[in-house]
Design an enzyme around this catalytic site. Sequence first.
Site, PDB file in Angstrom:
ATOM      1  N   ASP A  21      -2.614  61.670 -43.176  1.00 22.14           N
ATOM      2  CA  ASP A  21      -2.575  60.569 -44.044  1.00 22.14           C
ATOM      3  C   ASP A  21      -2.456  59.151 -43.728  1.00 22.14           C
ATOM      4  OD1 ASP A  21      -2.094  59.165 -46.374  1.00 22.14           O
ATOM      5  OD2 ASP A  21      -0.076  60.191 -46.882  1.00 22.14           O
ATOM      6  N   SER A  22      -3.650  58.741 -43.540  1.00 22.75           N
ATOM      7  CA  SER A  22      -3.695  57.422 -42.948  1.00 22.75           C
ATOM      8  C   SER A  22      -4.625  56.519 -43.828  1.00 22.75           C
ATOM      9  CB  SER A  22      -4.714  57.578 -41.651  1.00 22.75           C
ATOM     10  OG  SER A  22      -5.718  58.059 -41.575  1.00 22.75           O
ATOM     11  N   LYS A  23      -5.086  56.866 -44.896  1.00 23.37           N
ATOM     12  CA  LYS A  23      -5.692  55.749 -45.864  1.00 23.37           C
ATOM     13  C   LYS A  23      -6.728  54.842 -45.348  1.00 23.37           C
ATOM     14  CE  LYS A  23      -1.759  56.327 -49.037  1.00 23.37           C
ATOM     15  NZ  LYS A  23      -1.046  57.483 -48.408  1.00 23.37           N
ATOM     16  N   ARG A  24      -7.368  55.250 -44.128  1.00 23.25           N
ATOM     17  CA  ARG A  24      -8.188  54.439 -43.527  1.00 23.25           C
ATOM     18  C   ARG A  24      -9.409  53.926 -44.448  1.00 23.25           C
ATOM     19  NH1 ARG A  24      -4.538  54.110 -40.540  1.00 23.25           N
ATOM     20  NH2 ARG A  24      -4.684  54.751 -38.343  1.00 23.25           N
TER      21      ARG A  24
END
Lengths: 310, 310
Positions: free
Chosen positions: A105-108
């Site tokens: 979960d890094s929302k890159r």
Amino acid sequence: VTAMHFADRLAAAVRSRGTPLCVGLDPRWDLLPLELRTRHGGGSLQAAAGAFEEFCLRVLDVVAPLVPVVKPQSAFFEACGPSGLAALQRVLHRARQLGLLTILDSKRNDIASTAEAYADAALGGVLLDGVRHPVWDADAVTVNAYLGRDAVEPFLRSARRDGRDGRGVFVLVRTSNPGAGQFQDLVCDGRPLYLHVAAAVGRWTRELLGQCGFGDVGAVVGATHPAELAVVRQALPEAWFLLPGYGAQGGNAADVAGGFRADGLGAVVSSSRGITTGFPAADPRWEEAVLRATHSARAALSAVSKIAQI
Amino acid sequence: VTAMHFADRLAAAVRSRGTPLCVGLDPRWDLLPLELRTRHGGGSLQAAAGAFEEFCLRVLDVVAPLVPVVKPQSAFFEACGPSGLAALQRVLHRARQLGLLTILDSKRNDIASTAEAYADAALGGVLLDGVRHPVWDADAVTVNAYLGRDAVEPFLRSARRDGRDGRGVFVLVRTSNPGAGQFQDLVCDGRPLYLHVAAAVGRWTRELLGQCGFGDVGAVVGATHPAELAVVRQALPEAWFLLPGYGAQGGNAADVAGGFRADGLGAVVSSSRGITTGFPAADPRWEEAVLRATHSARAALSAVSKIAQI
């Protein structure tokens, strides 16, 4: 072609554990068991990273037989700097060893070769002189699509790399925070922005459907918004959903019921604090509390996700 | 209160170097000088990280006297894993030592305590047992606001922490990629989404204006979209702009002219590949090429940004 489609891998994992529960790994110093804080000490980011790693590895040992997927939150590891990210790498590696699927979960988000760098780090491996090197090596990653299709494409290419199991991409559609609607609910051409993003996810995921009927591009929809969840499910029947916000953020089993297909597939429900911080910090038997919380969340979800065995 | 407002720090830096040019640090293995690739070797991510670090440090030495600000792109360092992020930390540290302001281009976004973790890593320092530990310690960070106000607030709090110089936040408004318009140009309530985001940036930045008249929340607007740039400038007179896409992506000096106030302030123009890859890989005197490209970009921009000395 990929060896096994991501959607089918996720379906198989959910079926094998009999639950859509995903355990979020969001280590925060102030919420760690006292035992770990005392032993590692909080004098440096390196020390905190060591405590985060031990905590997550021990949580993995508890939950691995009971859930199909875990979701480490990149931000908390990044908060410990390079040593925190080395811990993240080892946590992801251990999760795979234990047979868990991993959603980073890094929302890159970025464009062109920059997005490719994020994507290859998360999923496909980074190319140096003709050789691919895994970095985070997750099974899926969360991405923010505000920048448009050409910013998402590098993630799809990396997820769909030939000759190995397929990976997945979860696009933020309707997030779980109270202020999510500020931009996501703006109405454009007769429907809210988040449904425009959902429509794009639908186009992307239909490019490559698995045998289970779902594609490899999923949607992040907050478990705290049951009405929006039902609308997105209707608009997007072919996408796996990742539903964060269950438990501590206020979402309950009834709130996520609209996310599932009749066979119980189609959504993974992520709980972080509800599972990994639901005990007094001083409790030396905190792993038993994690186990109880995992069983309890499984039981609650079993009422709304009846997973058909095939 | 903060010691010196971020907008005033940026204004002073731009005035002292007499240019709005920002050098982007986007190290990519295939575009590094051959000398560095040969010496470090491309056999591992650690080796590549070492080459990235040496390359960026040498670029910093060349450009530090000539530009006010540098913008490392987090993705390329992340692509080398934890060792790449250790290199990023040292590059940021060296930039500060050389008197440069730093914008960490990481387009972070998340909610609540997760956003706080990203923000404190980038800007304000991470709290462990009452002590703040710097992680990236940048002067500003880029963020994606799709998640709404409560996802941006932790960055503002971290930027505005008392008792030290203020930091800045640059919010993605209209990005430089060809597909930027897919969502950003959707018309809601009579104006495109990116102007809704711009209006929010205006409200946030007016909360804390510096003496120069600009606030500490800026806007990222692609240098490749001159028409949109003029519209955003009109909508958002109090925000510093970060204009990526100059040079290799196609933006030229005339394209960014609409970003500046009459006194030449108000925008920093970022060039990455145009400055750091504009030479044959085998050229052993590549630093001279970086120097020439920096002078050339400065000269081109001086035609459209007449920086008043005070």
